[in-house]
Scaffold this motif. Sequence first.
Motif, mmCIF file in Angstrom:
data_model
loop_
_atom_site.group_PDB
_atom_site.id
_atom_site.type_symbol
_atom_site.label_atom_id
_atom_site.label_comp_id
_atom_site.label_asym_id
_atom_site.label_seq_id
_atom_site.Cartn_x
_atom_site.Cartn_y
_atom_site.Cartn_z
ATOM 1 N N GLU A 18 0.762 -1.085 -0.073
ATOM 2 C CA GLU A 18 -0.006 0.027 0.104
ATOM 3 C C GLU A 18 1.041 1.289 -0.052
ATOM 4 O OE1 GLU A 18 -2.363 -0.609 3.312
ATOM 5 O OE2 GLU A 18 -4.119 -1.619 2.151
ATOM 6 N N SER A 19 1.990 1.346 0.857
ATOM 7 C CA SER A 19 2.930 2.391 0.881
ATOM 8 C C SER A 19 3.610 2.765 -0.450
ATOM 9 C CB SER A 19 3.869 2.253 1.877
ATOM 10 O OG SER A 19 4.806 3.288 1.826
ATOM 11 N N ASP A 20 3.934 1.568 -1.193
ATOM 12 C CA ASP A 20 4.737 1.601 -2.385
ATOM 13 C C ASP A 20 3.618 2.167 -3.445
ATOM 14 O OD1 ASP A 20 7.007 1.109 -1.365
ATOM 15 O OD2 ASP A 20 7.217 -0.861 -1.991
ATOM 16 N N ALA A 22 0.852 3.959 -2.998
ATOM 17 C CA ALA A 22 0.483 5.372 -2.708
ATOM 18 C C ALA A 22 1.784 6.271 -3.502
ATOM 19 C CB ALA A 22 0.603 5.362 -1.589
ATOM 20 N N GLU A 23 3.082 5.829 -3.485
ATOM 21 C CA GLU A 23 4.077 6.467 -4.054
ATOM 22 C C GLU A 23 4.018 6.709 -5.286
ATOM 23 O OE1 GLU A 23 9.046 6.947 -3.558
ATOM 24 O OE2 GLU A 23 7.826 6.018 -1.725
ATOM 25 N N ILE A 25 1.624 6.222 -7.373
ATOM 26 C CA ILE A 25 0.398 6.684 -7.896
ATOM 27 C C ILE A 25 0.935 8.503 -7.840
ATOM 28 C CG2 ILE A 25 -2.030 7.573 -7.413
ATOM 29 C CD1 ILE A 25 -2.378 4.520 -6.556
ATOM 30 N N ARG A 26 1.464 8.974 -6.928
ATOM 31 C CA ARG A 26 1.903 10.330 -6.826
ATOM 32 C C ARG A 26 3.025 10.584 -7.757
ATOM 33 N NH1 ARG A 26 1.548 9.181 -1.426
ATOM 34 N NH2 ARG A 26 3.768 8.931 -1.227
#
Length: 127
Positions: A18-20, A22-23, A25-26
Amino acid sequence: METSRSLGYPGRGITDVESDLAELIRSERDRLWVFTVDAAVVGWLHAYLSIRAASTAFVEICGMAVHPEHQRQGIGAALTSHASNWAAEKGLKLRVRCSSVREDTHEFYRKQGFSTVKTQLVFDKNL
């Protein structure tokens, strides 16, 4: 994640994924496309804009997986097409690297119009 594990990608904890994601996607340099069937992800492709000091920039497919039950249905080709279009929009070539032992993968990429330009070894250093 199940699709990725089925193709030999290492399993990862959901928090890390999930953390990766999110990064990614940004990120302006990364693209992630997913293919769904009945709201379930059955395939994905991650590509990124690679800018190097010693060579011309290119777009690289750095990971793709299609669940085994959905392979040979055009999903990989559709995902690869998105990456090809993104590279073309940028006026860049599209590159992919894959393990030397995955001959079925080599054939897939050849059918998508890729050609072999070199072989190489990858070295890691555990720190």
